[in-house]
Design an enzyme around this catalytic site. Structure first.
Site, short mmCIF file in Angstrom:
data_model
loop_
_atom_site.label_atom_id
_atom_site.label_comp_id
_atom_site.label_asym_id
_atom_site.label_seq_id
_atom_site.Cartn_x
_atom_site.Cartn_y
_atom_site.Cartn_z
N CYS A 34 0.76 -1.31 -0.05
CA CYS A 34 0.12 -0.02 0.08
C CYS A 34 0.75 1.19 0.08
O CYS A 34 0.20 2.46 -0.22
CB CYS A 34 -0.94 0.07 1.15
SG CYS A 34 -2.10 -1.41 1.25
N CYS A 75 -13.98 1.45 6.47
CA CYS A 75 -13.20 0.64 5.65
C CYS A 75 -12.84 1.13 4.21
O CYS A 75 -13.79 1.51 3.74
CB CYS A 75 -13.37 -0.94 5.49
SG CYS A 75 -13.91 -1.76 7.08
N SER A 76 -11.60 1.14 3.73
CA SER A 76 -11.36 1.65 2.47
C SER A 76 -11.68 0.56 1.38
O SER A 76 -11.47 -0.65 1.62
CB SER A 76 -9.86 2.11 2.34
OG SER A 76 -8.98 0.88 2.64
N HIS A 131 -9.02 3.62 -2.58
CA HIS A 131 -7.50 3.14 -2.35
C HIS A 131 -7.36 2.12 -3.19
O HIS A 131 -7.00 1.03 -2.99
CB HIS A 131 -7.53 2.46 -0.87
CG HIS A 131 -6.31 2.02 -0.32
ND1 HIS A 131 -5.01 2.49 -0.94
CD2 HIS A 131 -5.95 0.84 0.36
CE1 HIS A 131 -4.16 1.76 -0.29
NE2 HIS A 131 -4.66 0.98 0.51
#
Length: 402
Positions: free
Chosen positions: A81, A218-219, A349
């Site tokens: 990430c 939550c992404s 994301h």
């Protein structure tokens, strides 16, 4: 040598399979926007680090070729990430080291629908029976909390949230306040995957992904791309780019140390020690502290990680982060504005683009070009991007001449 960002660009972040486009299409859109923002052509770029996690080897070349065929070096970057911020760091190092005067950092991701597994490779083991690079991290989680059927990344961060609640009395409402704030911020971001506004009560009432985290904390998986043009001070002067230049004052990357694993705590396994160390290095190198920062884009992959990052960046003492967000200190009218873009939770994301999208937002903020999201008088910004496995990148930005 001083380094500057003189152009940024990104696509809208979207739910996977929403648009009929390939990763090179989105990379072309983001890269073209960044170059146009800088008033430069691809032929002026000397090197191109490209970040992504889910495409094949040399996908960076396939993407960059859409911008031009100049024959310059293209580097394929994968750091989970933290991939996009790693590409940015490479670009800065090329310029700061005197190797190039103009570098394009590019990041993109075309993802599959559904929950992300245990990192870019999908979990404890991949389809070829190989052990995942993050198996050690999930082993710590399983030893303390067991392993359930919910998505692994949600588990490890959800378990960190429960530990924080047990240690410090953090409440579910405080965790939900992060989600509500970031969804509210994204309402004014045309690049955000979601632009809906929710109350804390609505965030709490959403579907539970892994207790205590609900879906709105939550992404999501996302498709998208982002880019930044990084140049030297000499290049800024030669091309008259001072008015649009944002200085990269300092930047640091850290990886896991024994502190990530020795405690057996998911709070440490998900990267708080890495983030704290990277922030400390940046403060020392820049001569600036968190008290000098006006606007922050940080890695809120889950609401708990935003709270953990408040503590790691020194915005509050350990255990006080829930109270900080509850008091409104991290939104408009507060001490800092955190994730004015909507953050990962609401902006989206796409792993290979996230860190560069953070820097795009901060560049717009520091240049006074963030429209309805504008943080009044913003002069100093901080970006924080983290990936399990692990890597944490912290970047201090300042408006040129500020």
């Amino acid at each position: 040598m001083k380094t500057y960002i003189v152009g940024v660009g990104m696509t809208r972040f979207e739910k996977p399979e929403t648009r009929d486009w390939q990763y090179w299409d989105m990379a072309k859109e983001a890269g073209t926007k960044a170059l146009e923002d800088a008033g430069l052509s691809y032929e002026q770029v000397g090197q191109v680090p490209v970040g992504y996690c889910f495409q094949a080897s040399t996908a960076g070349q396939r993407a960059a070729y859409e911008l031009g065929l100049s024959g310059v070096p293209v580097y394929n970057v994968n750091n989970n990430c933290a991939t996009a911020s790693t590409a940015l760091m490479m670009a800065r190092q090329f310029v700061a080291g005197g190797l190039e005067d103009c570098v394009l950092a590019l990041g993109f991701e075309k993802m599959a629908r559904g929950a992300l597994g245990g990192g870019a490779d999908g979990g404890a083991a991949d389809g070829f029976g190989k052990t995942s690079p993050v198996a050690r991290h999930y082993g710590i989680m399983a030893e303390r909390h067991g392993f359930e059927m919910s998505p692994p990344t949600a588990q490890i961060f959800g378990d960190a949230a429960r530990e924080h609640m047990e240690l410090y009395g953090t409440t579910e409402a405080q965790l939900a306040a992060v989600g509500a704030k970031n969804h509210r911020h994204s309402a004014h971001n045309p690049y955000a995957q979601f632009q809906d506004v929710y109350t804390v009560e609505e965030v709490l009432a959403a579907k539970t992904i892994h207790r205590p985290l609900t879906k709105l904390q939550c992404s999501p998986t996302s498709d998208g791309a982002a880019a930044a043009v990084v140049v030297s001070e000499r290049f800024v002067e030669q091309h008259g780019l001072g008015e649009r230049a944002v200085e990269i004052v300092a930047q640091a990357m850290t990886t896991d140390t024994a502190a990530s694993f020795d405690s057996g705590s998911c709070i440490d396994v998900v990267g708080k020690p890495m983030s704290k160390a990277a922030a400390r290095q940046v403060y020392e190198a820049s001569g600036l502290g968190i008290e000098d920062v006006d606007v922050i884009e940080l890695h809120d992959c889950f609401s708990i990680n935003e709270l953990l990052t408040y503590e790691a960046l020194g915005m509050c003492e350990d255990g006080e982060s829930g109270k900080l967000v509850e008091a409104g200190a991290t939104t408009y009218g507060g001490r800092w504005v955190v994730n004015p873009s909507g953050g990962l939770i609401s902006k989206g994301h796409p792993l290979g683009a996230t860190g560069l999208a953070q820097v795009a937002e901060l560049s717009w903020q520091l240049r006074g070009r963030a429209d309805l999201r504008q943080v009044p008088g913003a002069r100093v910004g901080l970006a924080h991007n983290i990936g399990l496995g692990g890597a944490a990148v912290v970047t201090m930005l300042r408006r040129a001449g500020g």
